[in-house]
Design a protein around this motif. Structure first.
Motif, PDB file in Angstrom:
ATOM      1  N   VAL A 286      -9.795 -33.608 -36.487  1.00  0.00           N
ATOM      2  CA  VAL A 286      -8.596 -33.286 -37.272  1.00  0.00           C
ATOM      3  C   VAL A 286      -7.443 -34.180 -36.816  1.00  0.00           C
ATOM      4  N   PRO A 287      -6.842 -34.970 -37.727  1.00  0.00           N
ATOM      5  CA  PRO A 287      -5.699 -35.797 -37.336  1.00  0.00           C
ATOM      6  C   PRO A 287      -4.527 -34.924 -36.871  1.00  0.00           C
ATOM      7  N   CYS A 288      -3.950 -35.278 -35.733  1.00  0.00           N
ATOM      8  CA  CYS A 288      -2.822 -34.534 -35.169  1.00  0.00           C
ATOM      9  C   CYS A 288      -1.690 -35.488 -34.830  1.00  0.00           C
ATOM     10  N   ARG A 289      -0.497 -34.947 -34.782  1.00  0.00           N
ATOM     11  CA  ARG A 289       0.682 -35.757 -34.497  1.00  0.00           C
ATOM     12  C   ARG A 289       1.677 -34.951 -33.675  1.00  0.00           C
ATOM     13  N   VAL A 290       2.228 -35.567 -32.633  1.00  0.00           N
ATOM     14  CA  VAL A 290       3.365 -34.967 -31.946  1.00  0.00           C
ATOM     15  C   VAL A 290       4.529 -34.961 -32.933  1.00  0.00           C
TER      16      VAL A 290
END
Length: 328
Positions: A286-290
């Motif tokens: 799953v793509p995640c981002r801060v």
């Protein structure tokens, strides 16, 4: 009502000072660039906590609760801590008795504005929001402080603890513009139930100014093409988020694994782990981002906004919860 420049009430002030320090200039330019890249404001859930009035200003005690009752329970814990830290001497007897009285009362009653040992306290609400662009939520800005090396952050306290909610404090140009943007902001139509929308509109009159709180960070996850928070926790720096998310135990211990063996294995694995310093990564595909989280508190003539009728109350006070069924 109109006021002369030197007659504006404190709770209506927005005092903008343009700094000429190179870091300030770069930060302002950074903010303008991000507004263009992430032009859409998306409101998150409100967050609740407590504040104490000190010398006419309100200081945040704690601000990390999802419901009003969680905030009251946290305030009761604060008074228990003050009670335990106050030496049991004759001169402190009255203060200790007052701390004990109020935390026992909070165990039973949903009190939002206690006065304790001469200080006013209040359960308060704050509103979170993020900025969205074509590629998703706004990540940390290049000029956002990120001082910690991987694996060295301390998440034992909140970056909001002790913050003074002062509408008269000077602010930079971009933060001043954000405040002016949020002064007239309320829940969008059809985004929330009618009672929440009505309370949101009413707050524009009862608490007509806003104060921005220190920026926080969390993890956003892109699931089925839609970005959503991966966690409800907000951290003080981008590296706090990376450290919190960078390590997970692959499997939970079964019921026959002694806890001390599990903890030892966890510590060995953590010691070997080297978390990445990145704002973009995947968790199980799953793509995640801060993600950068901004928060504001509405203020009125008597200080920060307290609970609204439509705010989630959560569970009953703990002592009553043990005696009565939870209404939820």
């Amino acid at each position: 009502m109109a006021f002369d420049a030197d007659q504006v009430p404190d709770h209506l002030l927005i005092k903008i000072e343009q700094g000429d320090h190179p870091v300030s200039v770069v930060s302002e330019d950074d903010a303008r660039n991000r507004w263009a890249a992430y032009p859409t404001t998306m409101w998150g859930a409100p967050v609740f906590g407590s504040a104490q009035e000190v010398d006419g200003r309100w200081r945040i005690v704690r601000l990390n609760a999802d419901t009003l009752q969680d905030a009251r329970d946290s305030l009761a814990s604060h008074f228990r801590k003050l009670h335990s830290e106050t030496p049991p001497t004759a001169e402190n007897a009255a203060a200790r008795a007052e701390y004990e009285r109020i935390y026992e009362l909070l165990d039973w009653e949903p009190i939002n504005e206690p006065t304790v040992n001469g200080f006013r306290y209040r359960i308060i609400r704050a509103q979170t929001f993020i900025r969205m662009g074509p590629d998703g939520p706004e990540p940390p800005r290049p000029t956002d402080p990120d001082p910690h090396a991987p694996g060295t952050t301390d998440r034992s306290t909140s970056h909001l603890d002790g913050f003074i909610i002062d509408p008269t404090a000077s602010t930079g140009l971009t933060d001043g513009l954000v405040r002016m943007e949020m002064i007239s902001a309320s829940y969008p139509p059809d985004a929330v139930p009618a009672d929440m929308r009505a309370d949101s509109r009413r707050a524009l009159t009862t608490h007509p100014n806003v104060v921005l709180l220190p920026v926080g960070y969390t993890i956003g996850a892109c699931i089925d093409g839609s970005w959503r928070p991966r966690s409800s926790i907000t951290y003080a720096t981008p590296q706090d988020v990376r450290d919190a998310e960078s390590f997970s135990v692959g499997s939970q211990p079964d019921e026959n694994t002694p806890m001390e063996e599990y903890v030892a294995a966890y510590q060995r694995a953590r010691a070997k782990h080297k978390p990445p310093r990145t704002n973009e990564f995947e968790v199980r595909g799953v793509p995640c981002r801060v993600t950068r989280i901004e928060t504001f508190v509405r203020v009125g003539p008597d200080g920060p906004e307290g609970p609204r009728p439509s705010d989630p109350n959560g569970h009953l006070p703990p002592a009553r919860l043990m005696q009565e069924p939870d209404p939820d």
